[in-house]
Structures are given as structure tokens and as C-alpha cells.
Motif scaffolding. Structure first.
Motif, PDB file in Angstrom:
ATOM      1  N   GLY A 164       5.806  -4.798  13.232  1.00 31.08           N
ATOM      2  CA  GLY A 164       5.339  -5.884  12.206  1.00 31.08           C
ATOM      3  C   GLY A 164       4.378  -7.147  14.089  1.00 31.08           C
ATOM      4  O   GLY A 164       3.098  -7.156  13.552  1.00 31.08           O
ATOM      5  N   TRP A 165       4.927  -6.894  14.580  1.00 30.26           N
ATOM      6  CA  TRP A 165       3.890  -7.294  15.655  1.00 30.26           C
ATOM      7  C   TRP A 165       3.060  -6.107  16.258  1.00 30.26           C
ATOM      8  O   TRP A 165       2.199  -7.414  16.628  1.00 30.26           O
ATOM      9  N   GLU A 166       2.736  -5.211  16.829  1.00 28.39           N
ATOM     10  CA  GLU A 166       1.970  -4.347  16.988  1.00 28.39           C
ATOM     11  C   GLU A 166       0.891  -4.431  15.792  1.00 28.39           C
ATOM     12  O   GLU A 166      -0.154  -4.249  15.794  1.00 28.39           O
ATOM     13  N   PHE A 167       1.792  -4.706  14.483  1.00 23.61           N
ATOM     14  CA  PHE A 167       0.406  -4.397  13.447  1.00 23.61           C
ATOM     15  C   PHE A 167      -0.364  -5.426  13.364  1.00 23.61           C
ATOM     16  O   PHE A 167      -2.117  -5.030  13.344  1.00 23.61           O
ATOM     17  N   LEU A 168       0.034  -6.955  13.755  1.00 23.21           N
ATOM     18  CA  LEU A 168      -0.766  -8.087  13.849  1.00 23.21           C
ATOM     19  C   LEU A 168      -1.837  -8.057  14.779  1.00 23.21           C
ATOM     20  O   LEU A 168      -2.874  -7.913  14.891  1.00 23.21           O
ATOM     21  N   GLU A 169      -1.268  -7.275  15.914  1.00 24.27           N
ATOM     22  CA  GLU A 169      -1.701  -7.796  17.772  1.00 24.27           C
ATOM     23  C   GLU A 169      -2.827  -6.849  16.769  1.00 24.27           C
ATOM     24  O   GLU A 169      -4.335  -6.848  17.706  1.00 24.27           O
ATOM     25  N   GLU A 170      -3.272  -5.517  16.670  1.00 26.45           N
ATOM     26  CA  GLU A 170      -3.856  -3.983  16.037  1.00 26.45           C
ATOM     27  C   GLU A 170      -4.890  -4.784  15.041  1.00 26.45           C
ATOM     28  O   GLU A 170      -6.260  -5.060  14.873  1.00 26.45           O
ATOM     29  N   PHE A 171      -4.689  -5.243  14.001  1.00 18.81           N
ATOM     30  CA  PHE A 171      -4.902  -6.323  13.301  1.00 18.81           C
ATOM     31  C   PHE A 171      -6.113  -7.582  13.276  1.00 18.81           C
ATOM     32  O   PHE A 171      -7.426  -7.485  13.081  1.00 18.81           O
ATOM     33  N   VAL A 172      -5.561  -7.947  14.341  1.00 20.84           N
ATOM     34  CA  VAL A 172      -6.337  -9.017  14.939  1.00 20.84           C
ATOM     35  C   VAL A 172      -8.039  -8.729  15.988  1.00 20.84           C
ATOM     36  O   VAL A 172      -8.957  -8.765  15.438  1.00 20.84           O
ATOM     37  N   THR A 173      -7.873  -7.636  16.747  1.00 22.09           N
ATOM     38  CA  THR A 173      -8.506  -6.292  16.541  1.00 22.09           C
ATOM     39  C   THR A 173      -9.902  -5.809  15.756  1.00 22.09           C
ATOM     40  O   THR A 173     -10.647  -6.467  16.208  1.00 22.09           O
ATOM     41  N   ILE A 174      -9.154  -5.728  14.681  1.00 20.63           N
ATOM     42  CA  ILE A 174     -10.658  -5.550  13.040  1.00 20.63           C
ATOM     43  C   ILE A 174     -10.951  -6.453  12.348  1.00 20.63           C
ATOM     44  O   ILE A 174     -11.891  -6.225  11.560  1.00 20.63           O
ATOM     45  N   PRO A 188      -6.826  -5.160   1.127  1.00 19.48           N
ATOM     46  CA  PRO A 188      -5.545  -5.850  -0.119  1.00 19.48           C
ATOM     47  C   PRO A 188      -6.366  -7.861   0.110  1.00 19.48           C
ATOM     48  O   PRO A 188      -7.290  -8.338   1.642  1.00 19.48           O
ATOM     49  N   ASP A 189      -6.010  -8.639  -0.861  1.00 16.00           N
ATOM     50  CA  ASP A 189      -5.614  -9.886  -0.840  1.00 16.00           C
ATOM     51  C   ASP A 189      -5.136 -10.702  -0.534  1.00 16.00           C
ATOM     52  O   ASP A 189      -4.477 -11.660   0.473  1.00 16.00           O
ATOM     53  N   LEU A 190      -3.504  -9.997  -0.404  1.00 13.79           N
ATOM     54  CA  LEU A 190      -2.194 -10.357   0.317  1.00 13.79           C
ATOM     55  C   LEU A 190      -1.433  -9.658   0.749  1.00 13.79           C
ATOM     56  O   LEU A 190      -1.626  -8.103   0.125  1.00 13.79           O
ATOM     57  N   ILE A 191      -1.396 -10.130   2.290  1.00 10.07           N
ATOM     58  CA  ILE A 191       0.119  -8.211   2.779  1.00 10.07           C
ATOM     59  C   ILE A 191       1.166  -9.432   3.318  1.00 10.07           C
ATOM     60  O   ILE A 191       1.448 -10.334   3.508  1.00 10.07           O
ATOM     61  N   LEU A 192       2.524  -8.460   2.668  1.00 10.36           N
ATOM     62  CA  LEU A 192       3.414  -9.249   2.487  1.00 10.36           C
ATOM     63  C   LEU A 192       4.323  -8.482   3.938  1.00 10.36           C
ATOM     64  O   LEU A 192       3.903  -7.037   3.993  1.00 10.36           O
ATOM     65  N   LEU A 193       4.278  -8.458   5.599  1.00 11.03           N
ATOM     66  CA  LEU A 193       4.274  -7.552   6.701  1.00 11.03           C
ATOM     67  C   LEU A 193       5.840  -7.868   6.881  1.00 11.03           C
ATOM     68  O   LEU A 193       6.120  -9.211   7.196  1.00 11.03           O
ATOM     69  N   ASP A 194       6.809  -6.758   7.194  1.00  7.96           N
ATOM     70  CA  ASP A 194       7.980  -6.665   7.861  1.00  7.96           C
ATOM     71  C   ASP A 194       7.790  -6.936   9.338  1.00  7.96           C
ATOM     72  O   ASP A 194       7.144  -6.478   9.551  1.00  7.96           O
ATOM     73  N   ILE A 195       8.816  -7.855  10.069  1.00  7.89           N
ATOM     74  CA  ILE A 195       8.944  -6.883  11.311  1.00  7.89           C
ATOM     75  C   ILE A 195       9.739  -5.937  11.972  1.00  7.89           C
ATOM     76  O   ILE A 195       8.393  -4.997  12.935  1.00  7.89           O
ATOM     77  N   ASN A 196      10.773  -5.578  12.246  1.00 11.03           N
ATOM     78  CA  ASN A 196      11.051  -4.654  12.292  1.00 11.03           C
ATOM     79  C   ASN A 196      11.021  -3.213  11.211  1.00 11.03           C
ATOM     80  O   ASN A 196      11.943  -2.919  10.201  1.00 11.03           O
ATOM     81  N   ILE A 254       4.959 -12.905   6.723  1.00 12.45           N
ATOM     82  CA  ILE A 254       5.762 -12.311   6.930  1.00 12.45           C
ATOM     83  C   ILE A 254       6.605 -12.123   6.335  1.00 12.45           C
ATOM     84  O   ILE A 254       6.940 -13.456   6.135  1.00 12.45           O
ATOM     85  N   LEU A 255       7.122 -10.814   6.075  1.00 13.99           N
ATOM     86  CA  LEU A 255       8.934 -11.072   5.553  1.00 13.99           C
ATOM     87  C   LEU A 255       9.737 -10.073   6.053  1.00 13.99           C
ATOM     88  O   LEU A 255       9.927  -9.019   6.288  1.00 13.99           O
ATOM     89  N   ASN A 307       4.907   1.837   7.952  1.00 17.19           N
ATOM     90  CA  ASN A 307       5.328   0.939   9.103  1.00 17.19           C
ATOM     91  C   ASN A 307       3.543   0.564   9.072  1.00 17.19           C
ATOM     92  O   ASN A 307       3.254   0.614   8.372  1.00 17.19           O
ATOM     93  N   GLY A 308       3.757   0.047  10.154  1.00 15.30           N
ATOM     94  CA  GLY A 308       2.864  -0.729  10.715  1.00 15.30           C
ATOM     95  C   GLY A 308       1.370   0.095  10.465  1.00 15.30           C
ATOM     96  O   GLY A 308       0.063  -0.108  10.417  1.00 15.30           O
ATOM     97  N   GLU A 309       1.844   1.196  11.407  1.00 15.04           N
ATOM     98  CA  GLU A 309       0.540   2.253  11.625  1.00 15.04           C
ATOM     99  C   GLU A 309       0.069   3.178  10.449  1.00 15.04           C
ATOM    100  O   GLU A 309      -1.212   3.071  10.076  1.00 15.04           O
TER     101      GLU A 309
END
Length: 133
Positions: free
Chosen positions: A72-82, A58-66, A94-95, A39-41
Motif C-alpha cells: 500500500g505504501w508503494e502504491f501511494l508513492e506511485e499514485f502521488v506521481t500520477i 474510482p471515487d473511493l479506494i480502500l487500500l490495504d498496507i501489507n 487505509i484499510l 496488490n498495489g501494482e
């Protein structure tokens, strides 16, 4: 066979898809490092714990949404901040099993997303992604 060693990160709660990705990565590049989170957390906590350790990210992240817990969307929002603290370019795709145009449009709003791939990913697609890193 993929040349060079990179760190690939899969964030996906689907055990079957995790298994498929592991098999393909092992076939293409047996000494490739693959991080798997359900999960994104789990994924974002890993990223935060590695800030300042560029070689461990990582050099590459494959990220599921659901996904449960953090999608995945919550992960991206948090990732943008770091992202400013990471100091490494990480490619994110996105995968997802979702072919929903709304999800595809939402993905375009995140500059750090390099593309949107419908599951299941095949060997050729994954090989292309790994070669582009």
C-alpha cells in the motif's frame, strides 16, 4: 440503501476480506461498481490505464498496507506521481489489520489519505464511506 452510483476500488490481497466487502457492497447498493485488485501494482496499473477517462476512475479506494508485489505504501508513492494527470478527486482510506502506531503516523504523511480503518470493516463503516462520496 446507498443512493447514486459510484465506483469503489478495493486493493487488498486477503480473499476473505474481498468476499466480505463484496457482500456488504452488494447488500447496500446492488448496482454499485466494485473494482478489486490483489496488490498495489494491479491497482496502479489500472489507474494509469484510465488517465483521461475520469468516469472510469474510482471515487473511493480502500487500500490495504501489507500486500505482495507492491504494498500500500508503494502504491501511494506511485499514485502521488500520477495524481496531477488524474484530474478527479479520489478518496482513499487505509484499510489494514495493522493497529501499529507507526503505520498510523506514516498514513498521516500522505495528504490524500482521508482516514485509517482497522479491519475488518463493518457494514456501518462502509455505508458511511459510500454515503460520503
Amino acid at each position: 440503501m446507498i443512493k447514486g452510483k459510484h465506483i469503489l476500488c478495493l486493493i487488498d490481497d486477503d480473499n476473505i476480506h474481498q468476499f466480505i466487502i463484496k457482500k456488504i457492497v452488494n447488500k447496500l447498493s446492488p448496482n454499485q461498481e466494485l473494482l478489486v485488485f490483489s496488490n498495489g501494482e494491479e491497482g496502479i496499473n489500472f489507474m494509469k490505464s484510465r488517465i483521461g477517462k475520469i468516469e472510469k476512475l474510482p471515487d473511493l479506494i480502500l487500500l490495504d498496507i501489507n500486500m505482495p508485489v507492491m504494498d500500500g505504501w508503494e502504491f501511494l508513492e506511485e499514485f502521488v506521481t500520477i495524481t496531477p494527470d488524474i484530474k478527479k478527486e479520489i478518496i482513499i482510506y487505509i484499510l489494514s489489520s495493522s493497529d501499529n502506531p507507526t503505520d498510523k503516523e506514516k498514513a498521516k504523511k500522505f495528504d490524500l489519505i482521508s482516514g485509517y480503518i482497522i479491519k475488518p470493516i463493518n457494514e456501518n463503516q462502509l455505508e458511511s464511506l459510500l454515503e460520503s462520496v
